[in-house]
Design a protein around this motif. Structure first.
Motif, PDB file in Angstrom:
ATOM      1  N   PHE A 171      34.758  49.958  34.334  1.00  0.00           N
ATOM      2  CA  PHE A 171      36.370  49.453  35.456  1.00  0.00           C
ATOM      3  C   PHE A 171      37.270  49.030  34.855  1.00  0.00           C
ATOM      4  O   PHE A 171      37.332  47.741  35.473  1.00  0.00           O
ATOM      5  CB  PHE A 171      35.140  49.297  36.530  1.00  0.00           C
ATOM      6  N   LYS A 172      38.230  49.637  35.010  1.00  0.00           N
ATOM      7  CA  LYS A 172      39.307  48.823  35.021  1.00  0.00           C
ATOM      8  C   LYS A 172      40.643  48.055  35.880  1.00  0.00           C
ATOM      9  O   LYS A 172      40.977  49.419  36.295  1.00  0.00           O
ATOM     10  CB  LYS A 172      40.382  49.754  34.044  1.00  0.00           C
ATOM     11  N   GLU A 173      40.890  46.944  36.146  1.00  0.00           N
ATOM     12  CA  GLU A 173      41.447  47.040  37.565  1.00  0.00           C
ATOM     13  C   GLU A 173      42.753  46.555  36.503  1.00  0.00           C
ATOM     14  O   GLU A 173      42.692  45.554  36.436  1.00  0.00           O
ATOM     15  CB  GLU A 173      40.690  45.442  38.269  1.00  0.00           C
ATOM     16  N   PRO A 175      43.871  43.543  40.219  1.00  0.00           N
ATOM     17  CA  PRO A 175      42.566  42.833  40.305  1.00  0.00           C
ATOM     18  C   PRO A 175      42.513  42.855  42.183  1.00  0.00           C
ATOM     19  O   PRO A 175      43.494  42.776  43.051  1.00  0.00           O
ATOM     20  CB  PRO A 175      42.903  41.159  40.036  1.00  0.00           C
ATOM     21  N   ILE A 176      41.433  44.154  42.301  1.00  0.00           N
ATOM     22  CA  ILE A 176      40.870  43.955  43.437  1.00  0.00           C
ATOM     23  C   ILE A 176      39.963  42.876  44.116  1.00  0.00           C
ATOM     24  O   ILE A 176      39.383  42.255  43.936  1.00  0.00           O
ATOM     25  CB  ILE A 176      40.105  45.207  43.775  1.00  0.00           C
ATOM     26  N   ARG A 195      36.385  47.644  45.979  1.00  0.00           N
ATOM     27  CA  ARG A 195      35.211  47.624  44.332  1.00  0.00           C
ATOM     28  C   ARG A 195      34.104  48.168  44.378  1.00  0.00           C
ATOM     29  O   ARG A 195      33.713  49.129  43.763  1.00  0.00           O
ATOM     30  CB  ARG A 195      35.387  46.424  43.602  1.00  0.00           C
ATOM     31  N   PHE A 252      46.249  54.586  37.191  1.00  0.00           N
ATOM     32  CA  PHE A 252      45.795  54.895  38.228  1.00  0.00           C
ATOM     33  C   PHE A 252      46.449  55.818  39.117  1.00  0.00           C
ATOM     34  O   PHE A 252      45.456  56.018  40.811  1.00  0.00           O
ATOM     35  CB  PHE A 252      45.852  52.727  38.665  1.00  0.00           C
TER      36      PHE A 252
END
Length: 763
Positions: free
Chosen positions: A248-250, A253-254, A260, A336
């Protein structure tokens, strides 16, 4: 009687087709002398009274349902059901019934299937009755549980009852606990049973069960159970893929933990549906509809949560357009946004509208302008997908952005030109990306989806913009590949186009230009005339790739189909039928698509009777075409041509007079009394006949006794006659002032414009 195995509820179906509870008791089977046979007896547990006495008839259809229910019909409109507290008691009575009827107890029905409405009727049995009792959740009972879950899938009612039981007893988590035990013990038989159980529970199609199974603490165990398919020699390693391979690539940042978690859950459930579960059979295709809905609503929630986080999206687009952003980072950002747009397709129309407006306000189109021009193929492909979502949603939004762009010195920086350039430079041998982009361009230039308002017409403004700044980019490959085949005399060479990819690209461009001919009229007509575009296109009639020659022919066919005389004169002046006829003759006697398409072109000209083109074809090419007799097209063109010539000859005959009649007319005209009482009639006759008689008078003065009209002499005489007629009419009006003079002036203007006064003859 204390034996709970035989404890049952008795139900009967009433006149309203509802099940009535007749009481609870204990069932037994024994010979009843009065009924002359083995019968089922149920005595009330409260007072021992007889609730049921039913003879087991050899011809009655008994049906066992849900392992604890036996249903049958005693007579018309009198249906009975026994609901057992325990499966063991149901099995005992079922074996007795099968023994009497001589049937196999393994079957769930003893005779022909009961009416399908039986199950519907049982649906109304009160919920308080425990129609499904789950075995204890123990390792030794896994096979029994698996059989129970598998057996209910054919019946909606039984699926519903089992789902209620599973939810009410927290059964799912107990089963997953057994899975961990079986895996620790390497109990393959138990693991295979758990696969059947979990797969069956998924097929129950209940959202409440999914909420439990797909929670963070359960979903990986569910995936683990589904690894142990009995049909496989070795189990799959789905958990290893989800936890180690899939990352899982953020990209940004979430911070929202709920968001998430929702993203993780959606990905894993989608994996279960697409990868782990086998393709449903025709009987199972509706079993997973709720699973599809579960994924759908998860995506809606994710999009909504991201859209509300303005800080997050602002940062995404800021980094996407920042020149300092690394290529790998930009690739992740574009992917994304692509996934984000894909998720948006799950939104309702009004929500999707708000979503794309949010993206537009954040600068999605300027960002695409940058990334679509990058060298990274993955980034360009993802950007193309994003662009397709935007065009599909709102072509007007894209057009508005394009027209508001600052007009740079280099037109290549414009978004549409970037798209065209990417289409032209597609490295895919099959031109998959070019085909997709061509479709998007066609949507953008389609007048049917352009809006018009009181103060502004989108169609006019955008098409003017497109033809000024973009059309030359689109046609550049076409003009470049046909330039060397054009000389000042207009003769077309016979260059073959061996590069299949180039031929495909030219075919796409021609398809787009053909669309323009059909829908843009004025703009494309001006462009074709100024660039002599049709001549360049017809060079491609010499291509060895038939599909490309057909594209060129189709382009010309659309132009001729408009029946526009401007186009017709352009074709005649340029002698542009020559490459088409050469292609027909070179094709020889082969009966193929090219032959049929060319014949259809000339057939259309004949049927529509386009006179200028018919005359041009017959005058210049008939000798080469007259030998083609397998169709009547060219003979028909010749026939049309001859008919028109005959009409022209008849038109000329009315001017042909001999010298005697000319002298008589001349004398009559000069001897008429201008002051005659019938002056108005005389003047009318003078105006009607003057054009003819005065021309003849001028010829007679030259001493010609007999004279003939040729096309050139006639044109000269007509011109002279018209000039003299106008002069004489003006003089007459000045000499005589009639009361209704104004009306006569109007009549004279109409006379001057009549076809009889101004005959039009074609050579």
């Amino acid at each position: 009687m204390s034996d709970t195995r035989r404890r049952v509820k008795v139900y009967t179906l009433n006149e309203d087709r509802q099940w009535d509870d007749r009481g609870t008791g204990h069932v037994s089977s024994s010979f009843v002398e009065r009924l002359k046979g083995i019968s089922l007896l149920v005595r009330a547990e409260s007072d021992g009274s007889l609730l049921l006495e039913s003879k087991i008839s050899p011809n009655t259809a008994y049906q066992k349902q849900q392992d604890t229910l036996i249903v049958w019909s005693e007579a018309d409109n009198y249906d009975l059901a026994l609901s057992f507290q325990e499966k063991a008691g149901c099995d005992e009575i079922w074996e007795k019934i099968c023994q009497v009827q001589g049937k196999d107890p393994a079957l769930d029905i003893t005779q022909d299937p009961i009416d399908e409405s039986e199950e519907e009727r049982f649906e109304e049995i009160p919920e308080t009755s425990h129609l499904v009792e789950l075995p204890p959740c123990e390792l030794s009972r896994l096979e029994e549980i698996a059989d129970l879950v598998t057996s209910v899938l054919s019946s909606p009612i039984r699926r519903e009852k089992l789902a209620l039981a599973l939810m009410s007893e927290g059964y799912i988590k107990k089963l997953l606990g057994l899975f961990r035990v079986c895996e620790d013990l390497d109990n393959r038989e138990g693991l295979h049973h758990l696969y059947e159980i979990v797969r069956g529970v998924l097929f129950l199609n209940k959202a409440a069960l999914f909420e439990v199974m797909f929670s963070d603490d359960c979903i990986m165990d569910v995936v683990g159970c589904l690894e142990y398919d009995p049909a496989l020699v070795q189990p799959k390693r789905h958990r290893e893929f989800l936890t180690k391979t899939a990352k899982f690539k953020e990209v940004i940042p979430i911070t929202d933990s709920e968001l998430r978690q929702k993203i993780h859950q959606t990905y894993r459930v989608q994996y279960i549906q697409d990868i782990i579960l086998p393709t449903p059979s025709v009987f199972e295709e509706n079993f997973l509809s709720t699973l599809t809905s579960f994924i759908f609503f998860n995506k809606v929630e994710i999009v909504s949560m991201l859209q509300e986080d303005e800080k997050f999206l602002t940062e995404v687009f800021a980094q996407l357009t920042d020149e300092a952003t690394e290529d790998s980072k930009r690739r992740e950002l574009v992917n994304f946004v692509k996934e984000f747009c894909a998720f948006s397709q799950t939104l309702q129309p009004q929500n999707r509208d708000a979503f794309f407006k949010t993206l537009a306000n954040l600068g999605i189109l300027p960002a695409l302008e940058i990334v679509m021009g990058m060298d990274d193929l993955q980034v360009r492909a993802a950007a193309t997908d994003i662009f397709s979502y935007l065009v599909e949603f709102s072509p007007s939004m894209v057009r508005e952005f394009v027209m508001q762009e600052p007009q740079q010195t280099d037109d290549d920086v414009l978004l549409i030109n970037v798209v065209i350039k990417q289409m032209i430079c597609d490295s895919d041998p099959e031109l998959g990306g070019a085909v997709q982009l061509m479709g998007l361009l066609r949507t953008l230039i389609d007048p049917e989806n352009m809006l018009a308002s009181t103060n502004k017409t989108e169609k006019t403004e955008f098409l003017s913009f497109f033809y000024k700044y973009c059309m030359h980019v689109l046609t550049a490959p076409l003009l470049a590949n046909t330039a060397h085949d054009k000389n000042p005399k207009g003769n077309l060479g016979r260059e073959t186009y061996n590069n299949f990819q180039t031929a495909q690209l030219l075919a796409l461009i021609l398809e787009l230009l053909t669309f323009c001919v059909e829908h843009h009229t004025y703009h494309i007509k001006t462009y074709i005339m100024n660039k002599d575009l049709l001549r360049r296109v017809l060079v491609l009639m010499n291509s060895k790739h038939t599909f490309l020659a057909l594209c060129a022919l189709r382009f010309m066919r659309r132009i001729i189909g408009l029946k526009d005389e401007y186009y017709n004169r352009y074709i005649i002046k340029g002698n542009l039928f020559e490459p088409v006829i050469n292609a027909l003759l070179d094709n020889g006697t082969r009966y193929n698509l090219l032959n049929s398409a060319i014949i259809e072109l000339f057939e259309f000209i004949k049927v529509e009777d386009i006179k200028s083109l018919i005359a041009h074809i017959v005058d210049n090419f008939y000798k080469a075409l007259e030998s083609i007799e397998y169709v009547q097209t060219f003979k028909g063109l010749k026939g049309r041509y001859e008919q028109e010539k005959d009409r022209q000859s008849q038109r000329l005959n009315r001017y042909r007079r001999d010298a005697r009649s000319l002298d008589e007319d001349e004398e009559l005209w000069f001897n008429d009394d201008d002051d005659d009482d019938d002056g108005e009639a005389v003047e009318k006759r003078m105006e009607d006949d003057f054009s003819d008689s005065y021309g003849k008078y001028m010829e007679a003065k030259k001493g010609e006794s007999h004279w003939y009209f040729s096309v050139h002499s006639l044109d000269y005489n007509i011109l002279l006659t018209l000039i003299l007629t106008a002069s004489l009419t003006t003089a007459l009006v000045g000499l005589v002032d009639y009361p209704d003079d104004e009306d006569e002036e109007e009549d004279e203007e109409e006379e001057e414009q009549s076809p009889r006064k101004r005959p039009r003859l074609s050579s």
